[in-house]
Design a protein around this motif. Sequence first.
Motif, short mmCIF file in Angstrom:
data_model
loop_
_atom_site.label_atom_id
_atom_site.label_comp_id
_atom_site.label_asym_id
_atom_site.label_seq_id
_atom_site.Cartn_x
_atom_site.Cartn_y
_atom_site.Cartn_z
N LYS A 11 -9.11 -3.52 6.92
CA LYS A 11 -9.96 -3.05 5.82
C LYS A 11 -9.76 -3.87 4.55
O LYS A 11 -10.68 -4.07 3.78
CB LYS A 11 -9.65 -1.59 5.49
N PHE A 12 -8.52 -4.29 4.31
CA PHE A 12 -8.17 -5.02 3.10
C PHE A 12 -7.52 -6.35 3.46
O PHE A 12 -6.30 -6.51 3.37
CB PHE A 12 -7.20 -4.19 2.24
N PRO A 13 -8.32 -7.35 3.88
CA PRO A 13 -7.73 -8.62 4.32
C PRO A 13 -7.10 -9.41 3.16
O PRO A 13 -6.14 -10.14 3.36
CB PRO A 13 -8.90 -9.38 4.93
N SER A 14 -7.63 -9.25 1.96
CA SER A 14 -7.08 -9.96 0.82
C SER A 14 -5.83 -9.23 0.33
O SER A 14 -5.78 -8.00 0.30
CB SER A 14 -8.11 -10.03 -0.30
N ALA A 15 -4.83 -10.00 -0.09
CA ALA A 15 -3.58 -9.41 -0.53
C ALA A 15 -3.73 -8.62 -1.83
O ALA A 15 -3.03 -7.65 -2.06
CB ALA A 15 -2.52 -10.49 -0.71
N ALA A 16 -4.64 -9.03 -2.68
CA ALA A 16 -4.83 -8.36 -3.97
C ALA A 16 -6.31 -8.29 -4.29
O ALA A 16 -6.80 -8.96 -5.18
CB ALA A 16 -4.08 -9.09 -5.07
N SER A 17 -7.04 -7.49 -3.54
CA SER A 17 -8.48 -7.37 -3.75
C SER A 17 -8.78 -6.18 -4.65
O SER A 17 -7.96 -5.27 -4.82
CB SER A 17 -9.19 -7.20 -2.41
N ASP A 18 -9.98 -6.17 -5.21
CA ASP A 18 -10.42 -5.02 -6.01
C ASP A 18 -10.53 -3.78 -5.14
O ASP A 18 -10.25 -2.67 -5.60
CB ASP A 18 -11.76 -5.31 -6.68
N ALA A 19 -10.92 -3.95 -3.88
CA ALA A 19 -11.04 -2.80 -2.98
C ALA A 19 -9.67 -2.15 -2.76
O ALA A 19 -9.56 -0.92 -2.79
CB ALA A 19 -11.64 -3.24 -1.65
N LEU A 20 -8.64 -2.95 -2.56
CA LEU A 20 -7.29 -2.41 -2.38
C LEU A 20 -6.82 -1.73 -3.67
O LEU A 20 -6.23 -0.65 -3.64
CB LEU A 20 -6.32 -3.52 -1.98
N ARG A 21 -7.08 -2.33 -4.79
CA ARG A 21 -6.70 -1.77 -6.09
C ARG A 21 -7.36 -0.40 -6.29
O ARG A 21 -6.70 0.57 -6.67
CB ARG A 21 -7.12 -2.73 -7.20
N GLN A 22 -8.64 -0.31 -6.01
CA GLN A 22 -9.36 0.96 -6.20
C GLN A 22 -8.91 2.02 -5.20
O GLN A 22 -8.78 3.19 -5.55
CB GLN A 22 -10.87 0.72 -6.10
N ALA A 23 -8.67 1.61 -3.96
CA ALA A 23 -8.22 2.57 -2.95
C ALA A 23 -6.83 3.12 -3.30
O ALA A 23 -6.60 4.34 -3.19
CB ALA A 23 -8.19 1.91 -1.58
N ALA A 24 -5.94 2.24 -3.74
CA ALA A 24 -4.60 2.69 -4.12
C ALA A 24 -4.66 3.60 -5.33
O ALA A 24 -4.00 4.65 -5.37
CB ALA A 24 -3.70 1.49 -4.40
N ARG A 25 -5.47 3.25 -6.33
CA ARG A 25 -5.57 4.06 -7.55
C ARG A 25 -6.14 5.44 -7.24
O ARG A 25 -5.65 6.45 -7.74
CB ARG A 25 -6.43 3.34 -8.57
N ALA A 26 -7.17 5.51 -6.40
CA ALA A 26 -7.76 6.80 -6.05
C ALA A 26 -6.76 7.66 -5.28
O ALA A 26 -6.64 8.87 -5.54
CB ALA A 26 -9.02 6.58 -5.22
N GLU A 27 -6.03 7.06 -4.36
CA GLU A 27 -5.06 7.83 -3.58
C GLU A 27 -3.91 8.32 -4.46
O GLU A 27 -3.43 9.44 -4.32
CB GLU A 27 -4.52 6.98 -2.43
N LEU A 28 -3.48 7.48 -5.41
CA LEU A 28 -2.42 7.89 -6.32
C LEU A 28 -2.88 9.02 -7.24
O LEU A 28 -2.11 9.93 -7.55
CB LEU A 28 -1.94 6.69 -7.14
N ALA A 29 -4.14 8.97 -7.68
CA ALA A 29 -4.67 10.05 -8.52
C ALA A 29 -4.66 11.37 -7.76
O ALA A 29 -4.26 12.41 -8.30
CB ALA A 29 -6.08 9.71 -8.99
N GLN A 30 -5.06 11.35 -6.50
CA GLN A 30 -5.04 12.56 -5.68
C GLN A 30 -3.61 13.05 -5.46
O GLN A 30 -3.33 14.25 -5.49
CB GLN A 30 -5.70 12.32 -4.33
N LEU A 31 -2.68 12.11 -5.24
CA LEU A 31 -1.28 12.45 -5.02
C LEU A 31 -0.70 13.17 -6.25
O LEU A 31 -0.06 14.20 -6.12
CB LEU A 31 -0.49 11.17 -4.73
N LEU A 32 -0.98 12.63 -7.43
CA LEU A 32 -0.46 13.25 -8.65
C LEU A 32 -1.15 14.59 -8.93
O LEU A 32 -0.50 15.53 -9.40
CB LEU A 32 -0.62 12.30 -9.83
N ASP A 33 -2.44 14.69 -8.63
CA ASP A 33 -3.14 15.96 -8.80
C ASP A 33 -2.51 17.05 -7.94
O ASP A 33 -2.29 18.17 -8.38
CB ASP A 33 -4.62 15.83 -8.45
N ARG A 34 -2.22 16.72 -6.68
CA ARG A 34 -1.62 17.69 -5.77
C ARG A 34 -0.21 18.08 -6.22
O ARG A 34 0.20 19.23 -6.09
CB ARG A 34 -1.56 17.14 -4.35
N ALA A 35 0.53 17.11 -6.75
CA ALA A 35 1.89 17.40 -7.19
C ALA A 35 1.91 18.30 -8.41
O ALA A 35 2.82 19.12 -8.57
CB ALA A 35 2.62 16.10 -7.50
#
Length: 159
Positions: A123-147
């Motif tokens: 899904k994320f072939p590039s080591a530092a793509s915008d798609a990876l950045r956005q996916a990580a940020r969205a998942e972290l936001a959900q993680l902190l919301d749940r916590a």
Amino acid sequence: MIGRIQRPVDFERVLARPSRSRSVHFALHHLSANPAPKPWAAAKLRTAQAELSTGDTQAAHNVVEQSPPRDCWVGIVVPKRHAKRSVTRALLKRQIRAAFAERPGMPPGLWVVRLRSPFDRQKFPSAASDALRQAARAELAQLLDRALAPAAPKAGAPA
């Protein structure tokens, strides 16, 4: 203020606790405490009782458990086995720090975010793509919301 956890003893204390919330790729651990005092700071406070030439003895000072934490410290664990490329590890660390910086109301204490599984390289072939950045940020936001969400009462437990 958000500080960084740097000493291994603090990481061990926090990671010994069960995770507060989990997502597909991350786990979040929390300990409501201050970082352990630096060894040289504790050594300055401990003075042995010794006889002085004046006959007076020194009082022995012991390090006392500090008051409840007032600040937030963040530790990040991104192992090489889950993020092989250093560019990816650096990107994930930046996103974790940014996710905490966006939330000024975090409860005080020691927080550790741990990468627990790799992102799919298909899904994320590039080591530092915008798609990876956005996916990580969205998942972290959900993680902190749940916590931070109040715990729901368990089934069968008295309300």
